[in-house]
Design a protein around this motif. Structure first.
Motif, short mmCIF file in Angstrom:
data_model
loop_
_atom_site.label_atom_id
_atom_site.label_comp_id
_atom_site.label_asym_id
_atom_site.label_seq_id
_atom_site.Cartn_x
_atom_site.Cartn_y
_atom_site.Cartn_z
N PHE A 163 0.83 -1.20 0.00
CA PHE A 163 0.00 0.00 0.00
C PHE A 163 0.87 1.25 0.00
O PHE A 163 0.62 2.19 -0.76
N ALA A 164 1.91 1.28 0.83
CA ALA A 164 2.79 2.45 0.92
C ALA A 164 3.44 2.74 -0.42
O ALA A 164 3.52 3.90 -0.85
N GLY A 165 3.90 1.71 -1.11
CA GLY A 165 4.51 1.92 -2.41
C GLY A 165 3.54 2.52 -3.41
O GLY A 165 3.90 3.42 -4.19
N ALA A 166 2.30 2.05 -3.39
CA ALA A 166 1.28 2.57 -4.30
C ALA A 166 0.95 4.03 -3.99
O ALA A 166 0.76 4.85 -4.90
N VAL A 167 0.87 4.38 -2.71
CA VAL A 167 0.55 5.76 -2.32
C VAL A 167 1.67 6.71 -2.75
O VAL A 167 1.40 7.81 -3.26
N ILE A 168 2.92 6.32 -2.56
CA ILE A 168 4.04 7.16 -2.95
C ILE A 168 4.06 7.36 -4.47
O ILE A 168 4.26 8.48 -4.96
N GLU A 169 3.84 6.29 -5.21
CA GLU A 169 3.79 6.42 -6.67
C GLU A 169 2.66 7.34 -7.11
O GLU A 169 2.82 8.17 -8.01
N HIS A 170 1.50 7.20 -6.46
CA HIS A 170 0.36 8.07 -6.76
C HIS A 170 0.70 9.53 -6.52
O HIS A 170 0.42 10.40 -7.37
N ALA A 171 1.33 9.83 -5.40
CA ALA A 171 1.67 11.22 -5.07
C ALA A 171 2.65 11.79 -6.09
O ALA A 171 2.51 12.95 -6.52
N GLU A 172 3.64 11.01 -6.47
CA GLU A 172 4.64 11.49 -7.42
C GLU A 172 4.04 11.74 -8.80
O GLU A 172 4.36 12.74 -9.46
N MET A 173 3.14 10.86 -9.24
CA MET A 173 2.48 11.06 -10.53
C MET A 173 1.56 12.27 -10.49
O MET A 173 1.45 13.02 -11.46
N GLU A 174 0.91 12.47 -9.36
CA GLU A 174 0.02 13.62 -9.19
C GLU A 174 0.82 14.92 -9.33
O GLU A 174 0.39 15.84 -10.03
N GLU A 175 1.94 14.99 -8.64
CA GLU A 175 2.75 16.20 -8.69
C GLU A 175 3.28 16.45 -10.10
O GLU A 175 3.32 17.60 -10.57
N LYS A 176 3.69 15.39 -10.78
CA LYS A 176 4.29 15.52 -12.10
C LYS A 176 3.26 15.82 -13.19
O LYS A 176 3.49 16.69 -14.04
N GLU A 177 2.14 15.10 -13.18
CA GLU A 177 1.20 15.17 -14.30
C GLU A 177 0.04 16.14 -14.08
O GLU A 177 -0.61 16.54 -15.05
N GLU A 178 -0.24 16.48 -12.84
CA GLU A 178 -1.41 17.31 -12.57
C GLU A 178 -1.06 18.63 -11.90
O GLU A 178 -1.48 19.70 -12.37
N PHE A 179 -0.30 18.59 -10.82
CA PHE A 179 -0.08 19.79 -10.02
C PHE A 179 0.66 20.89 -10.80
O PHE A 179 0.34 22.07 -10.66
N ASP A 180 1.67 20.52 -11.57
CA ASP A 180 2.44 21.54 -12.28
C ASP A 180 1.56 22.35 -13.22
O ASP A 180 1.63 23.58 -13.26
N GLN A 181 0.72 21.65 -13.97
CA GLN A 181 -0.16 22.35 -14.91
C GLN A 181 -1.23 23.15 -14.17
O GLN A 181 -1.56 24.27 -14.57
N LEU A 182 -1.77 22.59 -13.10
CA LEU A 182 -2.80 23.30 -12.35
C LEU A 182 -2.23 24.57 -11.74
O LEU A 182 -2.88 25.62 -11.78
N ARG A 183 -1.02 24.52 -11.20
CA ARG A 183 -0.41 25.71 -10.60
C ARG A 183 -0.27 26.83 -11.64
O ARG A 183 -0.53 28.00 -11.34
N ARG A 184 0.15 26.47 -12.83
CA ARG A 184 0.34 27.49 -13.87
C ARG A 184 -0.98 28.13 -14.29
O ARG A 184 -1.02 29.29 -14.70
N SER A 185 -2.08 27.38 -14.18
CA SER A 185 -3.36 27.88 -14.68
C SER A 185 -4.16 28.67 -13.63
O SER A 185 -5.06 29.43 -13.99
#
Length: 246
Positions: A163-185
């Motif tokens: 579970f911990a491995g899946a949560v960490i991967e989820h957080a990293e993908m979120e930051e990379k694929e979603e947060f960067d673009q959302l912050r700019r917009s």
């Protein structure tokens, strides 16, 4: 749903959102710490008072009003709690596990209700958001299974490690694929409003009582099934969003 006969219930105080914002700034944001939000205040917080919230947001620092900074800070706390659960032994896993469930409930409920919809408006790829939502739904159910097992069960450690491995991967993908673009917009104002939604979620999540709190306060923070906790916080944020947008 708010009870009109109970002015202290979530959603019925006219200054709820203002109180939630103040609580978020007063608290370290770390579940279980001595300066975490007072549960006696948390129980009285809920929907919103739009004019009061907008006034508060106007006085926030950039960091306080930046929802992405706030969410990334929660990612750091989540990773720390994951490590604490994994490295603790036996019954000592219980407190960090309960703190982890509370923080994940705050984080994922706010994302589901306000952050991911904002990402769609910012034209983040739909499949990216759908993948994150699917991962978050899976995480809720694994947490429920872990809760049912109990921290001392001989299968808990292995299941939690996956579970911990899946949560960490989820957080990293979120930051990379979603947060960067959302912050700019996001405008500064919109980012501040989303940050307020996260603080509303924090305000209704149960916290450990202050040392001086009496038995009644302690009774209000009894840890319960994870899915019920997620539902409670999700509904609170949804109620805030509905009223703030209405």
């Amino acid at each position: 749903m708010p009870d009109p006969n109970n002015p202290g219930q979530f959603g019925n105080r006219p200054d709820t959102e203002q109180q939630a914002s103040k609580g978020g700034r007063a608290s370290s944001g770390s579940f279980g710490e001595a300066n975490a939000a007072d549960p006696r205040e948390a129980g009285r917080m809920g929907a919103q008072a739009r004019s009061a919230a907008e006034s508060e947001e106007g006085h926030m620092s950039t960091e306080q009003g930046d929802v992405i900074t706030l969410l990334e800070g929660q990612h750091t706390q989540i990773k720390d709690l994951l490590r604490r659960v994994e490295t603790a032994s036996g019954e000592a896993k219980r407190q960090p596990f309960e703190d982890l469930v509370r923080l994940l409930a705050v984080h994922e409920s706010a994302e589901e209700q306000v952050v991911h919809p904002a990402s769609r408006r910012a034209e983040v790829a739909g499949e990216v958001i759908d993948d994150r939502l699917h991962e978050e739904d899976e995480a809720k159910h694994v947490l429920a299974e872990l809760y049912e097992l109990g921290v001392t069960h001989d299968q808990f450690a292995g299941k939690f490690r996956d579970f911990a491995g899946a949560v960490i991967e989820h957080a990293e993908m979120e930051e990379k694929e979603e947060f960067d673009q959302l912050r700019r917009s996001l405008s500064e104002r919109d980012s501040a409003r989303l940050a307020t939604a996260v603080r509303v979620a924090e305000a209704v999540a149960p916290t450990r009582p202050h040392p001086q709190a009496g038995e009644s306060a302690t009774a209000n923070v009894v840890f319960g099934p994870p899915l019920a906790l997620f539902d409670r916080i999700r509904d609170a944020v949804r109620d805030w969003r509905t009223k703030s947008e209405g």
